[in-house]
Write a protein that holds these residues in place. Structure first.
Motif, PDB file in Angstrom:
ATOM      1  N   SER A 110       0.826  -1.200   0.000  1.00 58.97           N
ATOM      2  CA  SER A 110       0.000   0.000   0.000  1.00 58.97           C
ATOM      3  C   SER A 110       0.864   1.255   0.000  1.00 58.97           C
ATOM      4  N   LYS A 111       0.267   2.342  -0.436  1.00 58.50           N
ATOM      5  CA  LYS A 111       0.957   3.626  -0.391  1.00 58.50           C
ATOM      6  C   LYS A 111       1.253   4.007   1.056  1.00 58.50           C
ATOM      7  N   PHE A 220       6.283  15.033   0.755  1.00 60.96           N
ATOM      8  CA  PHE A 220       6.602  13.647   0.410  1.00 60.96           C
ATOM      9  C   PHE A 220       5.316  12.947  -0.022  1.00 60.96           C
ATOM     10  N   ARG A 221       5.303  12.449  -1.257  1.00 59.94           N
ATOM     11  CA  ARG A 221       4.112  11.778  -1.797  1.00 59.94           C
ATOM     12  C   ARG A 221       4.495  10.431  -2.367  1.00 59.94           C
ATOM     13  N   VAL A 222       3.653   9.427  -2.118  1.00 57.50           N
ATOM     14  CA  VAL A 222       3.866   8.094  -2.680  1.00 57.50           C
ATOM     15  C   VAL A 222       2.740   7.807  -3.670  1.00 57.50           C
ATOM     16  N   ASP A 223       3.116   7.404  -4.876  1.00 61.87           N
ATOM     17  CA  ASP A 223       2.146   7.063  -5.908  1.00 61.87           C
ATOM     18  C   ASP A 223       2.072   5.553  -6.093  1.00 61.87           C
ATOM     19  N   ASP A 224       0.881   5.074  -6.399  1.00 66.07           N
ATOM     20  CA  ASP A 224       0.724   3.696  -6.849  1.00 66.07           C
ATOM     21  C   ASP A 224       0.986   3.673  -8.356  1.00 66.07           C
ATOM     22  N   VAL A 283       8.450  12.575  -4.896  1.00 70.54           N
ATOM     23  CA  VAL A 283       7.392  11.663  -5.314  1.00 70.54           C
ATOM     24  C   VAL A 283       8.032  10.328  -5.653  1.00 70.54           C
ATOM     25  N   VAL A 284       7.564   9.253  -5.022  1.00 72.32           N
ATOM     26  CA  VAL A 284       8.132   7.926  -5.248  1.00 72.32           C
ATOM     27  C   VAL A 284       7.007   6.940  -5.514  1.00 72.32           C
ATOM     28  N   LEU A 285       7.348   5.816  -6.124  1.00 71.60           N
ATOM     29  CA  LEU A 285       6.388   4.746  -6.357  1.00 71.60           C
ATOM     30  C   LEU A 285       6.354   3.820  -5.153  1.00 71.60           C
ATOM     31  N   ALA A 286       5.159   3.326  -4.829  1.00 74.92           N
ATOM     32  CA  ALA A 286       4.992   2.485  -3.645  1.00 74.92           C
ATOM     33  C   ALA A 286       5.812   1.207  -3.716  1.00 74.92           C
ATOM     34  N   ASP A 287       6.057   0.706  -4.932  1.00 80.83           N
ATOM     35  CA  ASP A 287       6.816  -0.537  -5.058  1.00 80.83           C
ATOM     36  C   ASP A 287       8.305  -0.287  -5.274  1.00 80.83           C
ATOM     37  N   GLY A 288       8.749   0.950  -5.091  1.00 80.63           N
ATOM     38  CA  GLY A 288      10.156   1.275  -5.272  1.00 80.63           C
ATOM     39  C   GLY A 288      10.942   1.200  -3.975  1.00 80.63           C
TER      40      GLY A 288
END
Length: 305
Positions: A110-111, A220-224, A283-288
């Protein structure tokens, strides 16, 4: 392991122990997934050069190369750097906006879990640099304040308590309201405000201009992955926690793809309006990899100076 360790049937003590174990995994990943230590880069980005010169010392691996004293280095034939005495104690104030939408995860994570890891890694770096950490955890129906603390034990305990908090119930429709007026007085002037959240298109908080004058602000934001690009193979039935019901997503439909593109554009526009300097936004990806994302963020700051 999920970053959110508390759940049904888990006592608070068990949740804290599980969270401490998770923090150990975060710390291990920071050491294994980046080639250079993050502590020196953290100091350069968060502290800058608001310090008084103290003395010249031997350069060691991980120190900021911008501090190298080239005259002394040439004379001694080995690298030396300028050492500074910190003029003030730095406070990092973290605002964690725990909305239901953070619980979405198309890739097995999850984010919310990804964002918590990112926040906790900043907290661990703050502990290593002897800074203070304060937390405002806003969730449906209210918020919890952790007053700024310093020292590794106190900061790690605060991080464990944050990790041990269970995610909001998906049927909890109460609004999430960050107490921005309180945030504006929760830390000394010139502190660093790290706002972590989903950042769906939203209005600017009341008093945001004043907040940016008081603090140095970072978003800080997390994207799916699905928020970046919709899958194109077949319709999907998913639960929308914001609408509180199942929805059918058909990425092949032009109207749905157009609506998605419009939402993405509005979100980016509002995020950039809140944090006008690109160096203020992560901004980062949740699976990164969260350590690698922090390393790129720090390196981008250093390259811009």
């Amino acid at each position: 392991m999920s970053a959110s360790t508390s759940g049904t049937g888990t006592s608070p003590a068990q949740a804290i122990r599980a969270a401490i174990s998770t923090l150990g995994q975060f710390e291990w990943r920071m050491k294994q997934q980046v080639s250079n230590p993050l502590a020196g880069e953290y100091r350069s980005v968060f502290r800058g050069k608001g310090m008084e010169f103290d003395q010249v010392v031997r350069y060691t691996y991980g120190d900021d190369v911008r501090d190298i004293d080239w005259k002394v280095t040439a004379r001694m034939r080995e690298p030396y750097r300028k050492k500074f005495v910190e003029e003030r104690e730095l406070t990092i104030l973290i605002v964690f906006e725990d909305r239901l939408s953070l619980q979405f995860g198309s890739a097995g994570r999850s984010k919310r879990d990804a964002l918590l890891e990112l926040i906790c890694q900043v907290m661990m770096l703050a502990a290593e640099n002897r800074d203070r950490i304060g937390i405002i955890h806003a969730r449906p129906g209210g918020y919890r304040l952790t007053k700024p603390v310093r020292g590794r034990d106190a900061i790690m305990h605060a991080a464990a308590k944050l990790l041990a908090e269970p995610p909001p119930e998906l049927n909890d429709t109460r609004p999430v309201r960050v107490p921005w007026r309180f945030v504006g007085q929760a830390a000394p002037r010139h502190s660093v405000l790290v706002w972590g959240g989903d950042f769906a298109p939203q209005a600017e908080p009341l008093g945001w201009t004043m907040m940016k004058g008081r603090y140095r602000v970072l978003g800080f934001r997390v994207d799916d992955p699905w928020e970046r690009e919709l899958p194109t193979d077949q319709p999907l039935t998913i639960y929308d926690p914001m609408a509180q019901h199942l929805v059918v997503l058909d990425p092949r439909a032009k109207d749905q793809r157009a609506a998605h593109a419009e939402w993405v554009a509005k979100r980016e526009e509002r995020f950039a309006a809140l944090f006008r300097d690109p160096r203020e936004r992560l901004v980062v990806l949740a699976d990164g990899s969260m350590p690698e994302a922090l390393a790129r963020f720090f390196q981008g700051h250093m390259a811009a100076h």
